[in-house]
Design a protein around this motif. Structure first.
Motif, PDB file in Angstrom:
ATOM      1  N   ALA A 185       0.833  -1.204   0.000  1.00 44.96           N
ATOM      2  CA  ALA A 185       0.000   0.000   0.000  1.00 44.96           C
ATOM      3  C   ALA A 185       0.871   1.259   0.000  1.00 44.96           C
ATOM      4  O   ALA A 185       0.604   2.212  -0.749  1.00 44.96           O
ATOM      5  N   LYS A 186       1.916   1.267   0.811  1.00 45.42           N
ATOM      6  CA  LYS A 186       2.814   2.434   0.866  1.00 45.42           C
ATOM      7  C   LYS A 186       3.546   2.631  -0.463  1.00 45.42           C
ATOM      8  O   LYS A 186       3.708   3.767  -0.929  1.00 45.42           O
ATOM      9  N   ASP A 187       3.984   1.524  -1.076  1.00 44.62           N
ATOM     10  CA  ASP A 187       4.683   1.635  -2.357  1.00 44.62           C
ATOM     11  C   ASP A 187       3.773   2.237  -3.430  1.00 44.62           C
ATOM     12  O   ASP A 187       4.194   3.098  -4.204  1.00 44.62           O
ATOM     13  N   TRP A 188       2.541   1.767  -3.488  1.00 43.14           N
ATOM     14  CA  TRP A 188       1.614   2.288  -4.490  1.00 43.14           C
ATOM     15  C   TRP A 188       1.260   3.751  -4.211  1.00 43.14           C
ATOM     16  O   TRP A 188       1.176   4.563  -5.133  1.00 43.14           O
ATOM     17  N   CYS A 189       1.035   4.076  -2.948  1.00 47.41           N
ATOM     18  CA  CYS A 189       0.749   5.474  -2.599  1.00 47.41           C
ATOM     19  C   CYS A 189       1.886   6.389  -3.052  1.00 47.41           C
ATOM     20  O   CYS A 189       1.653   7.471  -3.600  1.00 47.41           O
ATOM     21  N   ALA A 190       3.115   5.949  -2.827  1.00 44.25           N
ATOM     22  CA  ALA A 190       4.280   6.761  -3.199  1.00 44.25           C
ATOM     23  C   ALA A 190       4.363   6.972  -4.711  1.00 44.25           C
ATOM     24  O   ALA A 190       4.967   7.953  -5.167  1.00 44.25           O
ATOM     25  N   ARG A 191       3.752   6.072  -5.476  1.00 42.16           N
ATOM     26  CA  ARG A 191       3.780   6.176  -6.938  1.00 42.16           C
ATOM     27  C   ARG A 191       2.515   6.800  -7.516  1.00 42.16           C
ATOM     28  O   ARG A 191       2.316   6.818  -8.721  1.00 42.16           O
ATOM     29  N   GLY A 192       1.636   7.284  -6.638  1.00 37.11           N
ATOM     30  CA  GLY A 192       0.494   8.060  -7.098  1.00 37.11           C
ATOM     31  C   GLY A 192      -0.807   7.305  -7.261  1.00 37.11           C
ATOM     32  O   GLY A 192      -1.799   7.887  -7.711  1.00 37.11           O
ATOM     33  N   THR A 193      -0.846   6.030  -6.896  1.00 40.70           N
ATOM     34  CA  THR A 193      -2.090   5.268  -6.991  1.00 40.70           C
ATOM     35  C   THR A 193      -3.032   5.662  -5.855  1.00 40.70           C
ATOM     36  O   THR A 193      -2.597   5.909  -4.732  1.00 40.70           O
ATOM     37  N   THR A 194      -4.327   5.729  -6.156  1.00 37.59           N
ATOM     38  CA  THR A 194      -5.331   5.969  -5.132  1.00 37.59           C
ATOM     39  C   THR A 194      -5.604   4.648  -4.410  1.00 37.59           C
ATOM     40  O   THR A 194      -6.182   3.723  -4.983  1.00 37.59           O
ATOM     41  N   VAL A 195      -5.173   4.553  -3.160  1.00 35.50           N
ATOM     42  CA  VAL A 195      -5.265   3.308  -2.406  1.00 35.50           C
ATOM     43  C   VAL A 195      -6.070   3.533  -1.134  1.00 35.50           C
ATOM     44  O   VAL A 195      -5.795   4.474  -0.375  1.00 35.50           O
ATOM     45  N   LYS A 196      -7.044   2.675  -0.897  1.00 31.41           N
ATOM     46  CA  LYS A 196      -7.666   2.589   0.424  1.00 31.41           C
ATOM     47  C   LYS A 196      -7.091   1.347   1.090  1.00 31.41           C
ATOM     48  O   LYS A 196      -7.410   0.221   0.699  1.00 31.41           O
ATOM     49  N   PHE A 197      -6.198   1.557   2.056  1.00 29.07           N
ATOM     50  CA  PHE A 197      -5.639   0.428   2.799  1.00 29.07           C
ATOM     51  C   PHE A 197      -6.545   0.169   3.986  1.00 29.07           C
ATOM     52  O   PHE A 197      -6.774   1.041   4.822  1.00 29.07           O
ATOM     53  N   SER A 198      -7.073  -1.054   4.054  1.00 33.21           N
ATOM     54  CA  SER A 198      -8.093  -1.379   5.040  1.00 33.21           C
ATOM     55  C   SER A 198      -7.647  -2.538   5.926  1.00 33.21           C
ATOM     56  O   SER A 198      -7.883  -3.714   5.605  1.00 33.21           O
ATOM     57  N   PRO A 199      -6.987  -2.251   7.041  1.00 30.91           N
ATOM     58  CA  PRO A 199      -6.598  -3.319   7.972  1.00 30.91           C
ATOM     59  C   PRO A 199      -7.825  -3.857   8.717  1.00 30.91           C
ATOM     60  O   PRO A 199      -8.812  -3.152   8.919  1.00 30.91           O
ATOM     61  N   ASN A 200      -7.754  -5.120   9.112  1.00 29.78           N
ATOM     62  CA  ASN A 200      -8.772  -5.677   9.994  1.00 29.78           C
ATOM     63  C   ASN A 200      -8.068  -6.578  11.008  1.00 29.78           C
ATOM     64  O   ASN A 200      -6.861  -6.780  10.927  1.00 29.78           O
ATOM     65  N   ARG A 201      -8.824  -7.106  11.955  1.00 27.09           N
ATOM     66  CA  ARG A 201      -8.225  -7.930  13.001  1.00 27.09           C
ATOM     67  C   ARG A 201      -8.835  -9.336  13.045  1.00 27.09           C
ATOM     68  O   ARG A 201      -8.869  -9.989  14.079  1.00 27.09           O
ATOM     69  N   VAL A 202      -9.330  -9.794  11.903  1.00 22.68           N
ATOM     70  CA  VAL A 202      -9.878 -11.140  11.835  1.00 22.68           C
ATOM     71  C   VAL A 202      -8.765 -12.137  12.147  1.00 22.68           C
ATOM     72  O   VAL A 202      -7.628 -11.986  11.686  1.00 22.68           O
ATOM     73  N   LEU A 203      -9.086 -13.168  12.913  1.00 32.48           N
ATOM     74  CA  LEU A 203      -8.078 -14.138  13.319  1.00 32.48           C
ATOM     75  C   LEU A 203      -7.777 -15.122  12.191  1.00 32.48           C
ATOM     76  O   LEU A 203      -8.610 -15.963  11.850  1.00 32.48           O
ATOM     77  N   GLY A 204      -6.604 -14.993  11.604  1.00 35.27           N
ATOM     78  CA  GLY A 204      -6.148 -15.967  10.628  1.00 35.27           C
ATOM     79  C   GLY A 204      -6.413 -15.587   9.187  1.00 35.27           C
ATOM     80  O   GLY A 204      -7.358 -14.867   8.859  1.00 35.27           O
ATOM     81  N   HIS A 205      -5.580 -16.133   8.319  1.00 35.78           N
ATOM     82  CA  HIS A 205      -5.614 -15.845   6.894  1.00 35.78           C
ATOM     83  C   HIS A 205      -6.910 -16.319   6.251  1.00 35.78           C
ATOM     84  O   HIS A 205      -7.513 -15.604   5.442  1.00 35.78           O
ATOM     85  N   ILE A 206      -7.357 -17.516   6.593  1.00 38.54           N
ATOM     86  CA  ILE A 206      -8.519 -18.099   5.931  1.00 38.54           C
ATOM     87  C   ILE A 206      -9.793 -17.336   6.264  1.00 38.54           C
ATOM     88  O   ILE A 206     -10.580 -16.982   5.371  1.00 38.54           O
ATOM     89  N   LEU A 207     -10.012 -17.039   7.541  1.00 33.27           N
ATOM     90  CA  LEU A 207     -11.232 -16.339   7.936  1.00 33.27           C
ATOM     91  C   LEU A 207     -11.275 -14.913   7.397  1.00 33.27           C
ATOM     92  O   LEU A 207     -12.356 -14.379   7.129  1.00 33.27           O
ATOM     93  N   ALA A 208     -10.112 -14.302   7.206  1.00 34.03           N
ATOM     94  CA  ALA A 208     -10.076 -12.902   6.779  1.00 34.03           C
ATOM     95  C   ALA A 208     -10.534 -12.705   5.342  1.00 34.03           C
ATOM     96  O   ALA A 208     -10.778 -11.571   4.922  1.00 34.03           O
ATOM     97  N   THR A 209     -10.671 -13.804   4.592  1.00 30.71           N
ATOM     98  CA  THR A 209     -11.187 -13.644   3.225  1.00 30.71           C
ATOM     99  C   THR A 209     -12.587 -13.052   3.243  1.00 30.71           C
ATOM    100  O   THR A 209     -12.980 -12.332   2.316  1.00 30.71           O
ATOM    101  N   ALA A 210     -13.373 -13.336   4.301  1.00 33.84           N
ATOM    102  CA  ALA A 210     -14.724 -12.793   4.401  1.00 33.84           C
ATOM    103  C   ALA A 210     -14.705 -11.274   4.555  1.00 33.84           C
ATOM    104  O   ALA A 210     -15.572 -10.572   4.020  1.00 33.84           O
ATOM    105  N   ALA A 211     -13.716 -10.749   5.273  1.00 31.02           N
ATOM    106  CA  ALA A 211     -13.610  -9.297   5.442  1.00 31.02           C
ATOM    107  C   ALA A 211     -13.360  -8.622   4.098  1.00 31.02           C
ATOM    108  O   ALA A 211     -13.941  -7.572   3.796  1.00 31.02           O
ATOM    109  N   THR A 212     -12.498  -9.218   3.277  1.00 37.43           N
ATOM    110  CA  THR A 212     -12.241  -8.667   1.944  1.00 37.43           C
ATOM    111  C   THR A 212     -13.497  -8.723   1.090  1.00 37.43           C
ATOM    112  O   THR A 212     -13.838  -7.761   0.390  1.00 37.43           O
ATOM    113  N   SER A 213     -14.220  -9.851   1.147  1.00 35.93           N
ATOM    114  CA  SER A 213     -15.437 -10.002   0.357  1.00 35.93           C
ATOM    115  C   SER A 213     -16.502  -8.996   0.781  1.00 35.93           C
ATOM    116  O   SER A 213     -17.127  -8.339  -0.072  1.00 35.93           O
ATOM    117  N   ASN A 214     -16.704  -8.842   2.076  1.00 33.08           N
ATOM    118  CA  ASN A 214     -17.758  -7.955   2.571  1.00 33.08           C
ATOM    119  C   ASN A 214     -17.482  -6.493   2.255  1.00 33.08           C
ATOM    120  O   ASN A 214     -18.407  -5.724   1.976  1.00 33.08           O
TER     121      ASN A 214
END
Length: 400
Positions: free
Chosen positions: A352-381
């Motif tokens: 996200a920082k690299d793209w921002c530095a190059r001028g891309t419009t980025v919404k970086f959206s952290p979440n605290r879902v436990l684990g890689h597999i479960l966090a796919t739902a946060a991206t989908s939602n």
């Protein structure tokens, strides 16, 4: 344009589909065997047929969409024309918004290396573990196209984690979706990218490549979930973990893409495990069969393969896969869990920082879902409403 593109694609597909196929593997259905000669343009459709998309292995629930499986032309990382397969889905309900129906290129997450793991083979069987995120996009009224990537279903080793091959396969799947006869999808309408994990890397790669590789696509944005943007950091986290099989996938995939004989580094046991992963195991089975797979127990000299990544030829190969050196020219939603146990949070944050530095419009959206597999739902939602705003022409939010 629609009336011109589709008949031309159909003619090319008919011509190429009649070309005899050669060297079919015993476990590869005839549909997946490429013809001897490919059509002239990337995204050209080679063949297509009706397919199905079930959400469960008992085939009780199916998506409310017309489904076609297809083969199309793309190029590998060297620029050599190749054939790959995919699935295109069109909702059966009318698109209830202004303008043509958008198409989402869904870049699949880690499926495995065996041909049977191709999404276009798993979706009709109800075993595609990313079925719900695909259905969620269909429920918005959007067309969805899902690539199988290079070598997944078709001949050769799947070039897992190869940045350019994956990004091109995703972009050319959009071109092909616009050309597959009978889909009722627009030939030049709005499109977007979506992916999580391996798919997040492929979506990110496609977004970076799009301005030069597919400038004609009306690309509106990219959803990038948990991208493996820095393979050095990802490898150090994976080797010996519960997801150690993914590290083995990467070595096999990159070795195939760069003509490196991975087996030369392995003991006989290591070769047996690697062959099993390449030919027999899809992701869920591989993780169950080989938990905490550590490469030092697979090598001929007892040293972990992560040590090789700092030396030639692997150092240069891994560097080639780094994301962030090129700026997407469309907005990006980048979602990543701080508790990701597969791809370190700092990897997504760094992209996200690299793209921002190059001028891309980025919404970086952290979440605290436990684990890689479960966090796919946060991206989908979060991804669906974000994409809806892009198709509506609303200004994209930025956290840069």
């Amino acid at each position: 344009m629609k009336s011109l593109v589709r008949p031309a694609a159909a003619l090319a597909a008919a011509f190429v589909a009649l070309t005899p196929v050669t060297g079919q593997a015993a476990d590869r259905p005839p549909f997946y065997e490429p013809p001897a000669h490919l059509p002239p343009h990337n995204g050209d459709v080679i063949r297509h047929e009706r397919s199905f998309f079930y959400l469960d292995p008992f085939k009780h629930t199916h998506a409310n969409a017309a489904v076609q499986r297809f083969m199309y032309r793309t190029t590998d990382r060297k620029g050599t024309p190749i054939a790959v397969t995919g699935t295109v889905l069109t909702p059966n309900t009318p698109y209830g918004h202004t303008g043509p129906r958008p198409i989402i290129a869904f870049a699949p997450g880690t499926q495995g290396l065996a041909d049977k793991c191709a999404p276009s083979r798993q979706m009709p069987e109800g075993t595609e573990y990313e079925g719900l995120p695909v259905k969620h996009l269909l429920d918005q009224g959007w067309g969805v196209v899902v690539t199988d990537y290079q070598g997944l279903g078709t001949p050769g080793v799947h070039t897992y984690m190869t940045r350019e091959a994956q990004g091109r396969a995703v972009l050319d799947s959009l071109r092909a979706a616009q050309r597959v006869p009978g889909t009722d999808l627009p030939a030049d309408g709005p499109v977007a990218l979506y992916g999580y994990s391996q798919g997040g890397g492929a979506s990110a790669a496609a977004a970076e490549l799009a301005p030069t590789y597919a400038p004609e696509l009306a690309l509106k944005g990219a959803v990038v979930g948990a991208p493996p943007a820095d393979l050095d950091a990802v490898a150090a986290n994976l080797d010996g973990s519960a997801y150690g099989a993914f590290f083995n996938y990467s070595l096999s995939g990159l070795g195939a893409a760069y003509d490196i004989d991975v087996d030369a580094y392995l003991s006989r046991h290591g070769q047996q495990v690697t062959a099993d992963l390449r030919h027999n195991q899809c992701t869920t089975q591989a993780l169950a069969k080989y938990p905490f797979l550590n490469s030092r127990f697979l090598t001929s000299d007892g040293r972990p393969l992560t040590e090789r990544l700092a030396r030639a030829p692997w150092k240069e190969v891994v560097a080639d896969q780094r994301l962030g050196a090129h700026a997407p020219t469309v907005p990006v939603l980048l979602s990543h869990s701080r508790n990701d146990d597969v791809i370190p949070f700092r990897v997504g944050e760094g992209l996200a920082k690299d793209w921002c530095a190059r001028g891309t419009t980025v919404k970086f959206s952290p979440n605290r879902v436990l684990g890689h597999i479960l966090a796919t739902a946060a991206t989908s939602n979060e991804g669906a409403p974000w994409l809806r705003d892009r198709f509506a022409g609303r200004a994209a939010p930025s956290t840069c």
